[in-house]
Design a protein around this motif. Structure first.
Motif, PDB file in Angstrom:
ATOM      1  N   ASN A   1      35.963  -3.795-134.842  1.00 30.48           N
ATOM      2  CA  ASN A   1      34.007  -2.705-135.175  1.00 30.48           C
ATOM      3  C   ASN A   1      34.416  -1.679-136.311  1.00 30.48           C
ATOM      4  O   ASN A   1      32.957  -0.589-135.702  1.00 30.48           O
TER       5      ASN A   1
ATOM      6  N   HIS B   1      36.705   7.571-128.280  1.00 32.44           N
ATOM      7  CA  HIS B   1      36.262   6.418-129.113  1.00 32.44           C
ATOM      8  C   HIS B   1      35.457   6.355-127.775  1.00 32.44           C
ATOM      9  O   HIS B   1      34.058   5.502-127.469  1.00 32.44           O
TER      10      HIS B   1
ATOM     11  N   VAL C   1      31.746   4.663-127.757  1.00 32.71           N
ATOM     12  CA  VAL C   1      32.700   2.438-127.535  1.00 32.71           C
ATOM     13  C   VAL C   1      33.027   3.208-125.807  1.00 32.71           C
ATOM     14  O   VAL C   1      33.646   3.558-124.961  1.00 32.71           O
TER      15      VAL C   1
ATOM     16  N   HIS D   1      32.249   1.565-122.624  1.00 35.27           N
ATOM     17  CA  HIS D   1      33.470   1.024-122.057  1.00 35.27           C
ATOM     18  C   HIS D   1      34.547   0.726-122.095  1.00 35.27           C
ATOM     19  O   HIS D   1      34.991  -0.496-121.743  1.00 35.27           O
ATOM     20  N   LEU D   2      34.967   1.155-123.298  1.00 32.91           N
ATOM     21  CA  LEU D   2      35.971   0.602-124.081  1.00 32.91           C
ATOM     22  C   LEU D   2      37.312   0.779-123.350  1.00 32.91           C
ATOM     23  O   LEU D   2      38.669  -0.111-122.797  1.00 32.91           O
TER      24      LEU D   2
ATOM     25  N   ASN E   1      34.019  -9.004-124.165  1.00 35.61           N
ATOM     26  CA  ASN E   1      34.150  -7.032-125.257  1.00 35.61           C
ATOM     27  C   ASN E   1      35.578  -7.691-125.935  1.00 35.61           C
ATOM     28  O   ASN E   1      35.790  -7.332-126.757  1.00 35.61           O
TER      29      ASN E   1
END
Length: 392
Positions: free
Chosen positions: A332, A360, A364, A366-367, A382
């Motif tokens: 990404n 991040h 992001v 949801h990382l 993902n």
């Protein structure tokens, strides 16, 4: 029917332990029967279950060793003494199941002097209670105090001693003069200090429990087969890895490593000199890590030989989750440069999160959640992507 004293003891053992031990006289009097027991009515199995907390199966097995008991007087006194030390009901049950004859010990002549001796060594009541639990029948032996008098300065502190005994309580039953002391003397000749010896002993089984000749042989293998010299930071780890192996097994492990990672003889030597623990890994474990690191991550065998510690890490709990997270960031375009996977895998958990997760959070959200899920063995949507091979 259980005597009144047994019911009193059952209550005593189930109650929270006080912070200090009661005087011996008070402990014994707490267990004294209100009325003289009827010898013919004393049932050992029933006593072991109702008062000591053993299961029926444990009681049947244990009762065979103390079937001569005709009265609860002596076991009552022992149980009161153990409760006064601070042992929980579960600990007492476990201890009695392992050593039923402890119930036949004389409190004033056998147990109390041991506790007095251990107290004289500077051990606290909770520490003595833990040692009593770990010692099993050792609490009845004459030499437990002299053994701990030797082990305490060897391991440096009571905390270190208990850490070792929690892993290998057999040290309390080992022959101090014929086995332990000669082993310690030889290990010191090999350049190991007290701290190293304590760390060696914290493994189960402990090298201190094998013959000195066996340790000499293991040292020869460490220096000859593995090429790890005395004085090397890896010497202790290598000794621990091979101490309980035969030469044939070591040779077979070396061959397995060579085939699994397609290493040359030199590369096997490099890997083992840096991570002797490789010898303790199963064939299945090594195969899975080889497939992941070489086939999936794309690391070169020579690179893995230089960074062999990564082979010893958890595949599902560390290697895969970190790889997935970093590959996601790369695909990404969120990383300025490609990191070395040797570093990615070796970083502490905090360092990894600080480098690759926390920065991040906004880009992001949801990382972190996906990474946590991957650490639990799940594969978030993902993280399902086509992974390009690395060329390290």
């Amino acid at each position: 029917m259980l005597s009144l004293s047994s019911r009193v003891l059952a209550h005593l053992l189930s109650s929270p332990a006080t912070s200090t031990i009661s005087p011996l006289g008070r402990l014994i009097s707490a267990a004294a029967p209100a009325v003289p027991p009827n010898p013919s009515s004393f049932a050992v199995e029933e006593y072991l279950v109702a008062t000591c907390g053993l299961t029926q199966a444990q009681a049947v097995k244990a009762s065979a060793k103390i079937s001569h008991l005709k009265s609860p007087a002596k076991p009552d006194a022992v149980l009161a003494f153990l409760a006064g030390l601070g042992l929980s009901a579960a600990d007492v049950a476990s201890l009695v199941a392992r050593d039923p004859q402890l119930l036949c010990a004389k409190v004033e002549k056998t147990l109390a002097p041991k506790v007095a001796g251990l107290t004289g060594l500077g051990l606290s009541r909770p520490e003595i209670a833990r040692i009593a639990f770990l010692a099993g029948d050792g609490l009845r032996r004459r030499n437990i105090v002299s053994k701990l008098h030797y082990y305490l300065p060897l391991f440096g502190s009571s905390e270190n001693l208990l850490r070792v005994l929690n892993k290998d309580s057999y040290l309390l039953s080992s022959d101090l003069e014929r086995l332990v002391k000669p082993n310690v003397a030889y290990l010191r000749e090999c350049g190991l200090g007290a701290c190293d010896i304590a760390k060696l002993s914290a493994h189960k089984p402990s090298p201190l429990n094998i013959s000195t000749e066996r340790i000499r042989t293991a040292v020869a293998w460490v220096e000859g087969l593995l090429g790890v010299p005395r004085g090397s930071p890896m010497f202790r780890h290598a000794l621990q890895a091979v101490a309980f192996f035969s030469e044939d097994k070591i040779t077979a492990k070396v061959e397995l490593l060579r085939k699994t990672f397609t290493w040359t003889d030199a590369e096997v030597g490099i890997a083992l000199s840096k991570a002797p623990k490789l010898l303790t890994r199963s064939e299945e474990s090594l195969q899975h890590r080889s497939e992941f690191l070489i086939s999936e991550v794309g690391l070169q065998p020579a690179y893995i030989a230089q960074q062999p510690a990564i082979v010893c890490y958890s595949l599902e709990g560390r290697l895969r989750p970190r790889y997935y997270a970093v590959e996601f960031l790369k695909e990404n375009g969120l990383l300025k440069r490609n990191p070395s996977y040797g570093t990615v895998f070796k970083d502490t958990e905090k360092a990894f999160r600080d480098k690759f997760i926390c920065p991040h959070k906004e880009a992001v959200p949801h990382l972190a959640e996906d990474y946590d899920a991957a650490c639990k063995g799940e594969l978030p949507t993902n993280f399902r992507f086509t992974r390009a091979k690395n060329v390290l």
